[in-house]
Design an enzyme around this catalytic site. Structure first.
Site, PDB file in Angstrom:
ATOM      1  N   SER A 103      49.963  35.510  27.292  1.00  0.00           N
ATOM      2  CA  SER A 103      49.423  34.180  28.222  1.00  0.00           C
ATOM      3  C   SER A 103      48.571  33.497  27.504  1.00  0.00           C
ATOM      4  CB  SER A 103      49.403  35.191  29.508  1.00  0.00           C
ATOM      5  OG  SER A 103      49.147  34.400  30.151  1.00  0.00           O
ATOM      6  N   TYR A 107      43.699  41.946  33.511  1.00  0.00           N
ATOM      7  CA  TYR A 107      44.851  41.021  33.363  1.00  0.00           C
ATOM      8  C   TYR A 107      44.749  40.597  32.586  1.00  0.00           C
ATOM      9  CZ  TYR A 107      48.825  37.859  33.077  1.00  0.00           C
ATOM     10  OH  TYR A 107      49.672  37.211  32.460  1.00  0.00           O
ATOM     11  N   LYS A 129      46.182  41.665  28.175  1.00  0.00           N
ATOM     12  CA  LYS A 129      47.072  40.734  26.933  1.00  0.00           C
ATOM     13  C   LYS A 129      46.666  40.545  25.726  1.00  0.00           C
ATOM     14  CE  LYS A 129      50.453  39.555  30.123  1.00  0.00           C
ATOM     15  NZ  LYS A 129      51.302  40.552  29.715  1.00  0.00           N
TER      16      LYS A 129
HETATM   17  C1  WQD Z   1      47.718  26.985  38.858  1.00  0.00           C
HETATM   18  C2  WQD Z   1      47.196  25.477  39.454  1.00  0.00           C
HETATM   19  C3  WQD Z   1      45.706  27.083  40.790  1.00  0.00           C
HETATM   20  C4  WQD Z   1      47.758  28.716  43.593  1.00  0.00           C
HETATM   21  C5  WQD Z   1      47.976  32.388  35.837  1.00  0.00           C
HETATM   22  C6  WQD Z   1      47.609  33.204  35.355  1.00  0.00           C
HETATM   23  C7  WQD Z   1      48.642  33.438  34.262  1.00  0.00           C
HETATM   24  C8  WQD Z   1      49.996  33.620  34.521  1.00  0.00           C
HETATM   25  C9  WQD Z   1      50.077  32.229  35.574  1.00  0.00           C
HETATM   26  C10 WQD Z   1      51.182  35.870  34.696  1.00  0.00           C
HETATM   27  C11 WQD Z   1      45.436  26.269  39.140  1.00  0.00           C
HETATM   28  C12 WQD Z   1      46.634  25.790  41.429  1.00  0.00           C
HETATM   29  C13 WQD Z   1      46.857  27.401  42.630  1.00  0.00           C
HETATM   30  C14 WQD Z   1      47.690  27.732  45.249  1.00  0.00           C
HETATM   31  C15 WQD Z   1      46.302  26.057  43.747  1.00  0.00           C
HETATM   32  N1  WQD Z   1      50.356  34.537  35.434  1.00  0.00           N
HETATM   33  N2  WQD Z   1      46.510  26.196  42.901  1.00  0.00           N
HETATM   34  N3  WQD Z   1      47.261  26.549  45.676  1.00  0.00           N
HETATM   35  O1  WQD Z   1      46.280  30.099  37.458  1.00  0.00           O
HETATM   36  O2  WQD Z   1      47.799  28.348  35.248  1.00  0.00           O
HETATM   37  O3  WQD Z   1      48.081  31.583  35.915  1.00  0.00           O
HETATM   38  O4  WQD Z   1      49.788  32.393  36.494  1.00  0.00           O
HETATM   39  O5  WQD Z   1      51.725  35.604  34.070  1.00  0.00           O
HETATM   40  O6  WQD Z   1      48.801  34.349  33.386  1.00  0.00           O
HETATM   41  O7  WQD Z   1      46.562  32.936  34.384  1.00  0.00           O
HETATM   42  O8  WQD Z   1      48.590  29.770  37.777  1.00  0.00           O
HETATM   43  O9  WQD Z   1      50.386  29.118  39.781  1.00  0.00           O
HETATM   44  O10 WQD Z   1      48.045  30.116  40.077  1.00  0.00           O
HETATM   45  O11 WQD Z   1      47.868  28.249  39.855  1.00  0.00           O
HETATM   46  O12 WQD Z   1      45.606  24.761  43.884  1.00  0.00           O
HETATM   47  O13 WQD Z   1      48.007  28.299  46.405  1.00  0.00           O
HETATM   48  O14 WQD Z   1      47.399  25.362  40.798  1.00  0.00           O
HETATM   49  O15 WQD Z   1      44.223  25.836  41.004  1.00  0.00           O
HETATM   50  O16 WQD Z   1      44.578  25.164  39.083  1.00  0.00           O
HETATM   51  P1  WQD Z   1      46.936  29.948  37.083  1.00  0.00           P
HETATM   52  P2  WQD Z   1      48.634  29.153  39.070  1.00  0.00           P
END
Ligand code: WQD
Length: 347
Positions: free
Chosen positions: A128, A153, A157
Site C-alpha cells: 500500500s 496496519y 505492509k
Molecule cells: C480517502 C479520503 C479521507 C471517508 C486507506 C488506507 C489505504 C487503503 C485505502 C487498505 C481521505 C476522506 C474518507 C469519509 C472522508 N486501505 N474521507 N470521509 O485513508 O486514503 O487510505 O484506505 O488497503 O492503505 O490508508 O482512504 O477512502 O479512507 O479516505 O472525507 O467518510 O477521503 O479523509 O482524505 P485512505 P479513505
C-alpha cells in the site's frame, strides 16, 4: 510445475475477486484460499457469472500453519501466488495491533516457508502507498523513503515487504513483486462483484454510494483546511479493474524469466490526484444525485496528499491505468444499486 496455475489468497475479497476475473480472462487457472472473515462465498458465484469458470476454493485460515502446509501438499504444482489475504482497517489496527501482526505477518511467513520448498516460485504481495506516509515530493516514486508507519496496519505492509525482500535475498528460486496500491475504487462493469464493506464503511467511495442509496444519512468530509486547491485532501483513486489487470502484468513479468532482479516494488495508481470535493462532484455528475455531506474536522492519521508517479509500472509492467474517475464512480454506483436490490429481494 504448472505455470498457468495461480493461488490467490483473499480471492473472495474486493481486490482479490477482481484479480481472479482478470487472471481467468488471461487463461490462468485459479485456486482461491479465503477464510470468509471479510468476504462472502457468494462472490464465487459472481466470479463464475463473469468468466464462466468457477475457481477451486479452499476455506482455510492462513494463521493455521499446518493448514497452509497441508494446502501445498495437496497442490504440489502451484508455483505462483498472489497474496491479498490480510486485515486492512487502519482504525481497527490501532485498537487491536496483535490481530494485525498475527493475521498479516504470521500468514506471510507460513506462505513463504512453503514456497521455499519449491524449485521455483513467483510471489506477488498486496502492499500500500500507506508505507510512504506523507511523502515529501509528489507525485510519489518507488524511491520515496518509507516512513514511520502511522498505524499497525501500515506497519504490517512495511514489515511484510522487508520479510519478502530478505527471503528473496537468500532464495534465488523465489521471485517477488510488492505492489503498492493507491486508492482502489469501483467495481467490475458487469455489477456481479464489487466492494462489500462490513458495517460502517471506513473508505470514502463506499460511504458516498451508501449515502446516495439512503443507507447513510450524510457523508462527513474529514477536513477542508488542508493546503490543497479546495482545502480537502488529495488521493489517487484507481479503478479496481485497472488494479486487477496490473497483477496479471506483474505475474507475467515474474514468469518472463528475463529479469535479473528477484525482488521489485511498483506503485499502482493513475498518476492523478483528486480532492474529496472533486470526487463528490464527479459522483453527483455520474449518478445525477445530490450528495448530502457536511464538513467536519480532520481524521486522525490522514495525510494531505498522495498520488503516484506511475512511470516504473508503465515501463516495466507494460501496464497503465486506463479507466477514468467518472467510470470508476459510475461502476461503484451501479454496484451499490444492485446490492440494494439484492437486499430488498431477500427481505
Ligand atoms: C480517502 C479520503 C479521507 C471517508 C486507506 C488506507 C489505504 C487503503 C485505502 C487498505 C481521505 C476522506 C474518507 C469519509 C472522508 N486501505 N474521507 N470521509 O485513508 O486514503 O487510505 O484506505 O488497503 O492503505 O490508508 O482512504 O477512502 O479512507 O479516505 O472525507 O467518510 O477521503 O479523509 O482524505 P485512505 P479513505
Amino acid at each position: 510445475m504448472n505455470n498457468k496455475k495461480v493461488l490467490v489468497t483473499g480471492g473472495l475479497g474486493f481486490i482479490g475477486s477482481h484479480t481472479v476475473v482478470a487472471l481467468q480472462q488471461e487463461g490462468f487457472e485459479v485456486v482461491i484460499i479465503d477464510n470468509l472473515s471479510n468476504s462472502s462465498i457468494d462472490v464465487l458465484g459472481g466470479i463464475t457469472q463473469i468468466s464462466g469458470k468457477t475457481p477451486e476454493f479452499e476455506n482455510i485460515d492462513l494463521r493455521e500453519k499446518s493448514a497452509v502446509k497441508d494446502f501445498f501438499e495437496k497442490y504440489p504444482d502451484i508455483e505462483n501466488v498472489i497474496h491479498f489475504a490480510a486485515s486492512k482497517a487502519v482504525g481497527e489496527s490501532v485498537i487491536n495491533p496483535l490481530l494485525y501482526y498475527e493475521n498479516n505477518l504470521s500468514t506471510l511467513v507460513y506462505l513463504l516457508h512453503e514456497l521455499n520448498n519449491r524449485e521455483k516460485a513467483n510471489f506477488i504481495f498486496s502492499s500500500s502507498c500507506t508505507v510512504y506516509g506523507q511523502a515529501d515530493e509528489l507525485p510519489i516514486t518507488e524511491n520515496a523513503p518509507v516512513k514511520q508507519a502511522e498505524s499497525p496496519y501500515g506497519n504490517t505492509k512495511q514489515i511484510g515487504e522487508e520479510i519478502i525482500r530478505d527471503t528473496c535475498k537468500v532464495n534465488q528460486a523465489l521471485k517477488a513483486i510488492s505492489l503498492r496500491y493507491f486508492n482502489p475504487i469501483g467495481a467490475h462493469h458487469s455489477g456481479e462483484i464489487g466492494e462489500l464493506p462490513i458495517g460502517t464503511p471506513q473508505n470514502l467511495v463506499p460511504f458516498i454510494t451508501q449515502t446516495a442509496i439512503g443507507k447513510r444519512s450524510e457523508l462527513s468530509v474529514y477536513g477542508d483546511d488542508y493546503p490543497t486547491r479546495d482545502g480537502t485532501a488529495i488521493r489517487d483513486y484507481i479503478h479496481v479493474m485497472d488494479l486487477a489487470e496490473a497483477h496479471v502484468s506483474a505475474l507475467k513479468r515474474l514468469l518472463s524469466e528475463n529479469e535479473n532482479q528477484n525482488y521489485e516494488v511498483f506503485n499502482l495508481g493513475t498518476g492523478n490526484g483528486n480532492t474529496v470535493l472533486e470526487v463528490i462532484k464527479s459522483f453527483e455528475k455520474v449518478s445525477e444525485k445530490n450528495l448530502a455531506y457536511k464538513i467536519v474536522g480532520r481524521r486522525e492519521g490522514d495525510i494531505t496528499a498522495a498520488y503516484a508517479d506511475t512511470n516504473k509500472a508503465n515501463d516495466h509492467l507494460n501496464w497503465k491505468a486506463k479507466r477514468s474517475l467518472d467510470e470508476a464512480l459510475d461502476s461503484a454506483w451501479k454496484w451499490q444499486k444492485l446490492v440494494e436490490k439484492k437486499e430488498e429481494d431477500q427481505d
